[in-house]
Design an enzyme around this catalytic site. Sequence first.
Site, PDB file in Angstrom:
ATOM      1  N   LYS A  99       4.285   8.572   9.209  1.00 36.30           N
ATOM      2  CA  LYS A  99       4.033   7.908  10.493  1.00 36.30           C
ATOM      3  C   LYS A  99       4.999   8.358  11.612  1.00 36.30           C
ATOM      4  CE  LYS A  99       1.032   4.499   8.574  1.00 36.30           C
ATOM      5  NZ  LYS A  99       1.015   3.951   7.232  1.00 36.30           N
ATOM      6  N   ASP A 119       9.356   2.888  -0.125  1.00 35.91           N
ATOM      7  CA  ASP A 119       8.285   3.519   0.646  1.00 35.91           C
ATOM      8  C   ASP A 119       8.452   3.081   2.099  1.00 35.91           C
ATOM      9  OD1 ASP A 119       6.063   4.493   1.873  1.00 35.91           O
ATOM     10  OD2 ASP A 119       4.595   3.533   0.540  1.00 35.91           O
ATOM     11  N   TYR A 175       0.849  -1.190   0.000  1.00 38.28           N
ATOM     12  CA  TYR A 175       0.000   0.000   0.000  1.00 38.28           C
ATOM     13  C   TYR A 175       0.882   1.237   0.000  1.00 38.28           C
ATOM     14  CZ  TYR A 175      -3.412   3.487   1.649  1.00 38.28           C
ATOM     15  OH  TYR A 175      -4.219   4.586   1.786  1.00 38.28           O
TER      16      TYR A 175
HETATM   17  C1  LIG Z   1       0.392   4.464   5.894  1.00 41.26           C
HETATM   18  C2  LIG Z   1       1.139   4.273   4.631  1.00 41.26           C
HETATM   19  C3  LIG Z   1       1.022   5.155   3.557  1.00 41.26           C
HETATM   20  C4  LIG Z   1       0.022   6.274   3.532  1.00 41.26           C
HETATM   21  O1  LIG Z   1       0.261   7.220   4.517  1.00 41.26           O
HETATM   22  P1  LIG Z   1      -0.932   8.222   4.941  1.00 41.26           P
HETATM   23  O2  LIG Z   1      -0.269   9.153   5.894  1.00 41.26           O
HETATM   24  O3  LIG Z   1      -1.980   7.347   5.558  1.00 41.26           O
HETATM   25  O4  LIG Z   1      -1.411   8.879   3.710  1.00 41.26           O
HETATM   26  C5  LIG Z   1       1.838   4.974   2.460  1.00 41.26           C
HETATM   27  N1  LIG Z   1       2.714   3.962   2.418  1.00 41.26           N
HETATM   28  C6  LIG Z   1       2.852   3.088   3.418  1.00 41.26           C
HETATM   29  C7  LIG Z   1       3.855   2.003   3.322  1.00 41.26           C
HETATM   30  C8  LIG Z   1       2.048   3.197   4.562  1.00 41.26           C
HETATM   31  O5  LIG Z   1       2.156   2.294   5.533  1.00 41.26           O
END
Ligand SMILES: *Cc1c(COP(=O)(O)O)cnc(C)c1O
Length: 427
Positions: free
Chosen positions: A266, A238, A143
């Site tokens: 995060k 990511d 994701y």
């Molecule tokens: C949580 C997450 C996102 C999206 O971040 P948001 O702050 O919720 O938009 C993108 N990539 C990864 C790997 C994530 O865990």
Amino acid sequence: MTNRNEQLFTRAKNIIPGGVNSPVRAFGSVGGVPRFIKKAQGAYVWDENDQRYIDYVGSWGPAIVGHAHPEVLEVVREVALDGLSFGAPTEAEIIIAEEIAKIMPSVERLRLVSSGTEATMSAIRLARGYTNRDKIIKFEGCYHGHSDSLLVKAGSGMLTFGNPSSAGVPADFTKHTIVLPYNDTSSLKECFAQFGDQIACVILEPVAGNMNLVKPTTDFIQTLRQITEQNGTVLIYDEVMTGFRVALGGAQSIHGIKPDLTTMGKVIGGGMPLAAFGGKKEIMECISPLGGVYQAGTLSGNPVAVAAGLKTLEIIQREGFYENLTARTEQLINGFNQAAKNAGVTFCADSIGGMFGLYFADTFPSTYADMAASNVGAFKQFFHGMLDNGVAFGPSAYEAAFMSAAHTPELIDETINIAEKVFFSMK
Ligand SMILES: *Cc1c(COP(=O)(O)O)cnc(C)c1O
């Protein structure tokens, strides 16, 4: 007794679609009523019924130092008194950028944004602008936020282009996105053999955490770096979830890999809306105002969020922080594995740094298909058993779980004892 969670959920559904501002919170995949949280402290959250839970969601990762850490709250209060947002540069933005670059040496230049979605969307636009190519590769089960070109599912054939996985995304927007199975080195090679000189970037979760925890193989990670280098393709790690979570320097520090671009979120906001993307100077300088790739944000580098992030980054760099976090996580999963064995439940758990995965299966998954084959029904039983006994996990079998520095060894033992009771009740 009135159930405030139920009342609030009913009321919420009359004004907020599904009653929630992010879909997984609605408990759709586990059933039941979501807990409306009214406060959090350390390793605990409290719901509107004044029920206390040992929390392994940690706001989906940010709460690594524990909820409502007094030092983080203090700087937030202090900085807020001087104004909440200026729409102009500040010194603290430079300090946090320098700090991140020190922790992650692949980051030579960095830009702050407000969410992980923005970070990955911008990194992909940048990779396309830099390479002057359109196609991108992502992996099934990873994701990267909810921007249009990333809401795709695999096409019918191995190397067909993705189809939108969400209504409202034109097929024209996802036709440049190729979806491959995670950890599948041969399909990656096949894809590059066919389209190599057209692929702008490969984006991946270097340890997947959005299809439960799925670790990459060494072969997969090394092939990715080699093949992207050979083809002039930008490699995007990511690390929105894994950054400052699986290790201080993220998954790239464990893999010994220097990605071209990295996205973060995060943990770097310490619970406030803050995210970032950064990497090679040569690529990052294609961003406006230096280059032709446009990107902007009214609240980007928000001073209160930056203050919370900086303090969090300071705390996690203290002596022994990751050794402790890792040890606690291992204590928990070892205890869970033993407890499930005692109860005769098919289960295994795995971890990396302060992140862990619970699987109702014989072996660890290495692809999304593996994960989908696990016993999701057993997870639901476990989830509700734990919740009823005061332990909160993310309400889906496809989510990783998170340890914080506020989880003491005693609290972890308590969690293991509850899990054993729940495992026995599942038989
Ligand atoms: C949580 C997450 C996102 C999206 O971040 P948001 O702050 O919720 O938009 C993108 N990539 C990864 C790997 C994530 O865990």
